[in-house]
Design a protein around this motif. Structure first.
Motif, mmCIF file in Angstrom:
data_model
loop_
_atom_site.group_PDB
_atom_site.id
_atom_site.type_symbol
_atom_site.label_atom_id
_atom_site.label_comp_id
_atom_site.label_asym_id
_atom_site.label_seq_id
_atom_site.Cartn_x
_atom_site.Cartn_y
_atom_site.Cartn_z
ATOM 1 N N ALA A 114 -8.502 1.280 7.942
ATOM 2 C CA ALA A 114 -8.504 0.058 7.131
ATOM 3 C C ALA A 114 -9.459 -0.970 7.726
ATOM 4 O O ALA A 114 -10.213 -1.637 7.008
ATOM 5 C CB ALA A 114 -7.101 -0.511 7.027
ATOM 6 N N TYR A 158 -7.866 0.514 -0.476
ATOM 7 C CA TYR A 158 -7.206 -0.772 -0.675
ATOM 8 C C TYR A 158 -7.035 -1.089 -2.157
ATOM 9 O O TYR A 158 -5.950 -1.461 -2.603
ATOM 10 C CB TYR A 158 -7.999 -1.884 0.022
ATOM 11 N N LEU A 162 -3.685 -6.454 4.775
ATOM 12 C CA LEU A 162 -5.040 -6.056 5.150
ATOM 13 C C LEU A 162 -5.609 -7.044 6.163
ATOM 14 O O LEU A 162 -6.219 -6.642 7.157
ATOM 15 C CB LEU A 162 -5.943 -5.981 3.921
#
Length: 187
Positions: free
Chosen positions: A92, A13, A43
């Motif tokens: 993620a 990220y 995100l």
């Protein structure tokens, strides 16, 4: 979202820039801001979409008239299914959620703790009814999570074992360790 999830998986990220995201979807960075507020919004959406999916499925599993073992097996199936169907998004979700900012970070952590607590309750119910050995429920819970967490790193559909075999072997390993009829010594 797919491009962001892929980049978050490949670069992480923090190393992914808006310019990277724009390039991945063939836009200029300035044009990308017309469509999204920033990479944290992506995100956040990835993390909360996955969290909601796990909670929705858990809701359905909890109301079943199944044994604790059947419920744990269903939850293992859910985690394997998510890990193999949406590899970039689950990466993620598992690895990058810590980069959320407040108040979203606290909200996500609360959802995560709620899910863990509900899963742990199913394990404890199995211990209480004699289906599972009695030992610390957190050890069982986090061992299951740890065993499933690595799947997205190596599993490639069609290149190794089948999904059915993967699920059967992982479930067998984990549930045989919990099963009250299986004997082993705790040191």
């Amino acid at each position: 979202m797919e491009a962001a999830a892929r980049l978050f998986r490949e670069k992480g990220y923090t190393a992914t820039s808006m310019r990277d995201l724009a390039q991945a979807v063939d836009l200029k960075a300035s044009s990308l801001y017309n469509h999204i507020s920033g990479k944290e919004g992506l995100l956040r959406e990835i993390c909360f979409n996955n969290a909601h999916r796990f909670h929705r499925e858990l809701d359905q599993i909890e109301i079943r008239e199944d044994s604790a073992e059947a419920k744990v097996r269903a939850l293992i199936h859910l985690h394997i299914q998510v890990a193999t169907e949406d590899i970039t998004s689950i990466t993620a979700f598992n690895d990058e959620w810590r980069h959320l900012t407040e108040p979203h970070l606290s909200e996500f952590i609360a959802q995560r703790k709620s899910y863990e607590s509900r899963f742990r309750s199913i394990i404890e119910a199995g211990m209480k009814d004699g289906s599972f050995k009695v030992f610390h429920a957190n050890i069982a819970l986090y061992t299951i999570f740890s065993a499933i967490r690595w799947i997205y790193d190596w599993y490639q559909p069609g290149k190794s074992i089948s999904m059915e075999q993967l699920e059967e072997e992982i479930s067998g390993l984990l549930l045989n360790g919990l099963n009250a009829d299986t004997t082993f010594q705790i040191l």
